[in-house]
Motif scaffolding. Structure first.
Motif, PDB file in Angstrom:
ATOM      1  N   GLU A  74      -4.668  -8.594   9.799  1.00 50.22           N
ATOM      2  CA  GLU A  74      -3.844  -8.901   8.629  1.00 50.22           C
ATOM      3  C   GLU A  74      -4.032  -7.857   7.544  1.00 50.22           C
ATOM      4  O   GLU A  74      -3.066  -7.398   6.915  1.00 50.22           O
ATOM      5  N   HIS A  75      -5.285  -7.463   7.307  1.00 48.42           N
ATOM      6  CA  HIS A  75      -5.522  -6.413   6.315  1.00 48.42           C
ATOM      7  C   HIS A  75      -4.931  -5.085   6.764  1.00 48.42           C
ATOM      8  O   HIS A  75      -4.346  -4.355   5.944  1.00 48.42           O
ATOM      9  N   ALA A  76      -5.085  -4.768   8.045  1.00 45.32           N
ATOM     10  CA  ALA A  76      -4.520  -3.508   8.542  1.00 45.32           C
ATOM     11  C   ALA A  76      -3.012  -3.460   8.299  1.00 45.32           C
ATOM     12  O   ALA A  76      -2.470  -2.428   7.872  1.00 45.32           O
ATOM     13  N   ALA A  82       1.284  -1.398   2.071  1.00 40.85           N
ATOM     14  CA  ALA A  82       1.111  -1.032   0.664  1.00 40.85           C
ATOM     15  C   ALA A  82       1.109   0.470   0.467  1.00 40.85           C
ATOM     16  O   ALA A  82       1.514   0.976  -0.591  1.00 40.85           O
ATOM     17  N   PHE A  83       0.669   1.207   1.479  1.00 38.92           N
ATOM     18  CA  PHE A  83       0.681   2.667   1.424  1.00 38.92           C
ATOM     19  C   PHE A  83       1.941   3.256   2.054  1.00 38.92           C
ATOM     20  O   PHE A  83       2.039   4.464   2.278  1.00 38.92           O
ATOM     21  N   LEU A 256      -5.352  -4.638  -3.430  1.00 35.72           N
ATOM     22  CA  LEU A 256      -4.295  -3.828  -2.823  1.00 35.72           C
ATOM     23  C   LEU A 256      -3.305  -4.706  -2.088  1.00 35.72           C
ATOM     24  O   LEU A 256      -2.082  -4.565  -2.248  1.00 35.72           O
ATOM     25  N   GLU A 257      -3.805  -5.622  -1.280  1.00 35.48           N
ATOM     26  CA  GLU A 257      -2.927  -6.538  -0.561  1.00 35.48           C
ATOM     27  C   GLU A 257      -2.231  -7.514  -1.503  1.00 35.48           C
ATOM     28  O   GLU A 257      -1.012  -7.709  -1.452  1.00 35.48           O
ATOM     29  N   LEU A 261       1.753  -7.889  -2.299  1.00 39.27           N
ATOM     30  CA  LEU A 261       2.478  -9.078  -1.862  1.00 39.27           C
ATOM     31  C   LEU A 261       3.063  -9.876  -3.025  1.00 39.27           C
ATOM     32  O   LEU A 261       4.143 -10.464  -2.910  1.00 39.27           O
ATOM     33  N   HIS A 262       2.334  -9.909  -4.164  1.00 35.19           N
ATOM     34  CA  HIS A 262       2.696 -10.832  -5.244  1.00 35.19           C
ATOM     35  C   HIS A 262       2.908 -10.151  -6.590  1.00 35.19           C
ATOM     36  O   HIS A 262       3.275 -10.831  -7.554  1.00 35.19           O
TER      37      HIS A 262
END
Length: 300
Positions: A74-76, A82-83, A256-257, A261-262
């Protein structure tokens, strides 16, 4: 068993019912046989003191090496998006990691300065395995058998610096160089065995900033197990006692995530004065106050 490193002399201490049984040796020297060390700590401690009175340091204040993997899918996915990119297919074929800075280790209650020149400073919620016995070219089961214990790892990240330097084609450098927090305990695997699930353990990993909960997930969500990570790390080289191997960030375990996302209004980047708490069930909590960045020293 739960172990700590404490005090100005970096003594090892076995924690039993919130009482520390201290030994004169550093924890690094005991990793190969923590069972025998625990026997000495119980029967003939150099000192005993309440856990609340112990000045906690990182369990391994000066590890021989620090490798940080990227093992939560999920982080990957979220971090790649994000990048502005997708997850590289190589990620699904083998574990991937970068070398972090052993000289930048912080204790579980130490202040953390913003990285010089960064306006997008971030935390990452991780677990780390600490190697207890050496080995090379290990299988995953052999590698897992060499884990002395687990601790919380917080990878402090300068996202703007990271984005800028990643375009040069090498791994993270100054964007990840400022600080890595470890602690408060080194917890042996037998303490967690009843929660074994998936490629990890069914234990909650989470963070809060200034008392407000910020995302998180479960250790059991690992795509690559610690046995696989350490086996890959040992390929063609040698793992040494005290080597620290980070899991990478649990899903939604960083700004970052969450800001991607929000929105940054909901999840702003860290600023001096912020209080960050990172918790993992059974491993305790890391609490850090963010302090101002050192001045940027010009290169010319």
């Amino acid at each position: 068993m739960r172990w700590i490193t404490y005090g100005p002399a970096d003594r090892a201490g076995l924690v039993v019912d919130d009482l520390v049984h201290g030994l004169d040796e550093p924890l690094l020297d005991l990793l190969g046989d923590l069972g025998a060390a625990a026997g000495r700590a119980r029967s003939a401690p150099a000192e005993t003191l309440p856990l609340a009175a112990a000045d906690l340091r990182a369990p391994i204040p000066q590890p021989p090496s620090v490798r940080d993997f990227l093992s939560f899918e999920e982080h990957a996915r979220n971090a790649s998006a994000a990048f502005g990119r997708s997850v590289n297919p190589v990620w699904y074929e083998q574990p991937v990691f970068y070398f972090s800075n052993p000289a930048a280790i912080r204790g579980p209650h130490d202040d953390v300065p913003v990285s010089p020149g960064s306006a997008r400073f971030d935390y990452e919620v991780e677990v780390a395995a600490v190697v207890g016995r050496p080995g090379s070219d290990l299988t995953p089961s052999e590698a897992e058998d060499r884990i002395a214990g687990y601790t919380i790892l917080v990878d402090w990240s300068a996202r703007d610096v990271q984005r800028q330097e990643s375009g040069a084609g090498l791994g993270p450098a100054k964007g990840k160089d400022g600080a890595t927090s470890l602690g408060p305990f080194l917890v042996t695997p037998d303490e967690l065995a009843d929660r074994r699930a998936g490629n990890g353990y069914a234990l909650r990993m989470s963070a809060s900033v200034n008392g407000t909960a910020h995302g998180g997930g479960s250790w059991s969500d690992l795509h690559w197990s610690f046995g696989q990570m350490l086996a890959y790390a040992s390929r063609g080289t040698r793992l040494r006692p005290g080597d620290v191997v980070g899991s990478g960030t649990v899903g939604t375990g960083c700004l970052l995530e969450l800001s991607s996302l929000h929105g940054e209004d909901a999840y702003p980047w860290l600023r001096p004065g912020d209080e960050v708490t990172v918790e993992v069930e059974r491993l305790g909590a890391v609490r850090a106050r963010i302090t101002p960045a050192p001045a940027v020293v010009p290169l010319t």
